[in-house]
Write a protein that holds these residues in place. Structure first.
Motif, PDB file in Angstrom:
ATOM      1  N   GLY A  88       0.790  -1.219   0.000  1.00  0.00           N
ATOM      2  CA  GLY A  88       0.000   0.000   0.000  1.00  0.00           C
ATOM      3  C   GLY A  88       0.822   1.268   0.000  1.00  0.00           C
ATOM      4  O   GLY A  88       0.282   2.370   0.158  1.00  0.00           O
ATOM      5  N   PRO A  91       0.911   3.466  -4.987  1.00  0.00           N
ATOM      6  CA  PRO A  91      -0.379   3.232  -5.652  1.00  0.00           C
ATOM      7  C   PRO A  91      -0.212   3.020  -7.162  1.00  0.00           C
ATOM      8  O   PRO A  91      -0.390   3.947  -7.959  1.00  0.00           O
ATOM      9  CB  PRO A  91      -1.168   4.502  -5.343  1.00  0.00           C
ATOM     10  N   PRO A  93      -1.044   0.018 -10.335  1.00  0.00           N
ATOM     11  CA  PRO A  93      -1.650  -1.275 -10.666  1.00  0.00           C
ATOM     12  C   PRO A  93      -0.609  -2.233 -11.232  1.00  0.00           C
ATOM     13  O   PRO A  93       0.430  -1.817 -11.751  1.00  0.00           O
ATOM     14  CB  PRO A  93      -2.704  -0.918 -11.715  1.00  0.00           C
ATOM     15  N   ILE A 158      -2.609  -8.605  -5.874  1.00  0.00           N
ATOM     16  CA  ILE A 158      -2.714  -7.592  -4.827  1.00  0.00           C
ATOM     17  C   ILE A 158      -4.032  -6.845  -4.981  1.00  0.00           C
ATOM     18  O   ILE A 158      -4.542  -6.669  -6.088  1.00  0.00           O
ATOM     19  CB  ILE A 158      -1.540  -6.591  -4.893  1.00  0.00           C
ATOM     20  N   GLY A 159      -4.579  -6.414  -3.851  1.00  0.00           N
ATOM     21  CA  GLY A 159      -5.805  -5.627  -3.883  1.00  0.00           C
ATOM     22  C   GLY A 159      -7.000  -6.433  -4.371  1.00  0.00           C
ATOM     23  O   GLY A 159      -6.975  -7.664  -4.472  1.00  0.00           O
ATOM     24  N   GLN A 160      -8.072  -5.726  -4.682  1.00  0.00           N
ATOM     25  CA  GLN A 160      -9.290  -6.342  -5.171  1.00  0.00           C
ATOM     26  C   GLN A 160      -9.250  -6.477  -6.691  1.00  0.00           C
ATOM     27  O   GLN A 160      -8.718  -5.608  -7.380  1.00  0.00           O
ATOM     28  CB  GLN A 160     -10.512  -5.505  -4.763  1.00  0.00           C
ATOM     29  N   SER A 166      -7.424 -10.417 -11.616  1.00  0.00           N
ATOM     30  CA  SER A 166      -6.582 -10.387 -10.423  1.00  0.00           C
ATOM     31  C   SER A 166      -5.134 -10.739 -10.735  1.00  0.00           C
ATOM     32  O   SER A 166      -4.268 -10.611  -9.886  1.00  0.00           O
ATOM     33  CB  SER A 166      -7.113 -11.378  -9.378  1.00  0.00           C
TER      34      SER A 166
END
Length: 427
Positions: A88, A91, A93, A158-160, A166
């Motif tokens: 985190g 930021p 993707p 990672i993340g949603q 994904s």
């Protein structure tokens, strides 16, 4: 990228690039197993790496023996960015992680290229080799960044998930690699049509004349290396996402030698040559290595044969055959070509039989003298299999030497006819 997207572009070029995109989209639908997707993903990363290498060697005549430095360092920065994104802190993707690798490769290209491009020719090659050894040594000396012998690992999930993506399943990773492969390939092809790309060819062919008309050849080489390092870094970032680990092997001289072999086998003088070479290289190193321990011997043999027989690589052979077909001369060359090909295959099979039996007899004799060869159980302690291999090799070589002369005469005659036709058409 004006020459690539201009409305005045050759319509055939649109068909080629559209076909390339469709092939990338359809490949996982045809080869849908997990192993196939993994191989396709590796091919994609290696193709970008080889094309970036060919900017230097094929376009600029700059033989580098340390190109893995830019790919590997880009991979390290990419995997650190992936870990920061997972924590985190950063930021970004996953889909843009390869761009981080590209920017990292470009930064190191700016730093190292300023030194290496001061010289050209053999001196440049030796400097890049020394730079590669220096970086490899650093990878073991600074474990905080390089992770020591174990390397740096990460988790690409990672993340949603966004729209169900994904990057956990391999097919999603493949399509990410395919996207960056298409974009990178198009950008590198467009570079060959730019003024910088053209003058890079001039520096390769005649640096003295390029300097005479006012160009700084060192600056041209420097800019080309920076661009090449950028795309090498993208390939490193793709590899980091694909394998989720980066080790010292990524910056090793062995990796630089591998891309050199693949590019030469495919053809350095033709843009799509490294693509063919990368596919062949991955098939040899990943697929063939599953079936034989002698895969490195086969790869080395193919490299030597290509350099001696077809210095232009597989791509040059493809273009020559297409030229004959385009002028409707294939019927007259078909029989001699078939004879040469058949005898060469027979000689190769005989050689492969002898190599495989020798490997088994020398390295695996403790497991018994029997082995499976071409789906048949053979006893390496018996003389008959050895005799068969020798006879096949001898018959193939003899037949090849006999068939080569008429094939060469027919080929020269057809080549002269085609050259005359092309001359008439230009006139």
């Amino acid at each position: 990228m004006t020459s690539l997207i201009s409305p005045r572009s050759n319509p055939g070029r649109w068909l080629v690039w559209g076909g390339f995109a469709l092939a990338l989209l359809a490949a996982p639908l045809v080869f849908d197993s997990g192993a196939s997707l993994s191989i396709l993903s590796q091919m994609g990363t290696v193709i970008v790496f080889a094309l970036s290498f060919n900017i230097l060697l094929g376009q600029g005549g700059m033989l580098t023996l340390g190109h893995a430095v830019y790919s590997g360092l880009g991979a390290y920065l990419a995997i650190h960015a992936l870990n920061l994104a997972a924590a985190g802190v950063l930021p970004i993707p996953v889909s843009l992680i390869p761009l981080v690798g590209g920017l990292g490769g470009m930064v190191f290209g700016i730093v190292f290229g300023y030194v290496t491009t001061k010289k050209s020719g053999t001196t440049f090659a030796m400097i890049t080799l020394g730079m590669a050894e220096l970086v490899f040594a650093c990878s073991l000396m600074f474990p905080g960044f390089f992770g020591g012998e174990g390397g740096i690992s990460a988790n690409r999930v990672i993340g949603q998930p966004v729209l169900g993506v994904s990057y956990g399943p391999q097919f999603q990773v493949y399509y990410l690699i395919a996207f960056w492969l298409w974009v990178s390939t198009a950008a590198m092809f467009a570079f060959t049509r730019t003024p910088l790309g053209r003058i890079l060819n001039a520096v390769r062919d005649n640096p003295e004349r390029a300097e005479f008309i006012g160009y700084d050849t060192q600056r041209v080489r420097y800019l080309a290396l920076i661009l090449s390092a950028f795309f090498a870094g993208i390939s490193g970032g793709l590899a980091a996402v694909n394998f989720e680990i980066v080790t010292a092997e990524n910056v090793s001289a062995l990796r630089s030698a591998g891309v050199l072999l693949s590019t030469f086998i495919g053809g350095i003088g033709i843009f799509f040559g490294p693509i063919i070479g990368s596919i062949v290289g991955v098939l040899l190193t990943v697929v063939l290595s599953e079936y034989t321990k002698a895969w490195q011997l086969y790869m080395g043999t193919i490299f030597v044969v290509m350099v001696m027989v077809a210095p232009g690589g597989i791509a040059s052979l493809v273009l020559m055959v297409l030229r004959v077909i385009r002028h409707r001369k294939s019927a007259s060359i078909a029989s001699p070509l078939a004879a040469v090909t058949a005898t060469a295959v027979l000689a190769f099979l005989g050689l492969a039989i002898l190599i495989e039996m020798l490997y088994h007899h020398s390295l695996e004799s403790a497991q018994g003298s029997s082995m499976k060869l071409l789906g048949i159980m053979v006893d390496t302690a018996a003389p008959i299999p050895w005799l068969i291999g020798v006879v096949m090799l001898g018959a193939g070589l003899s037949g090849f030497l006999i068939a080569k002369a008429p094939f060469q005469r027919q080929w020269d005659r057809i080549d002269a006819e085609i050259a005359a036709l092309e001359q008439e058409k230009r006139a």
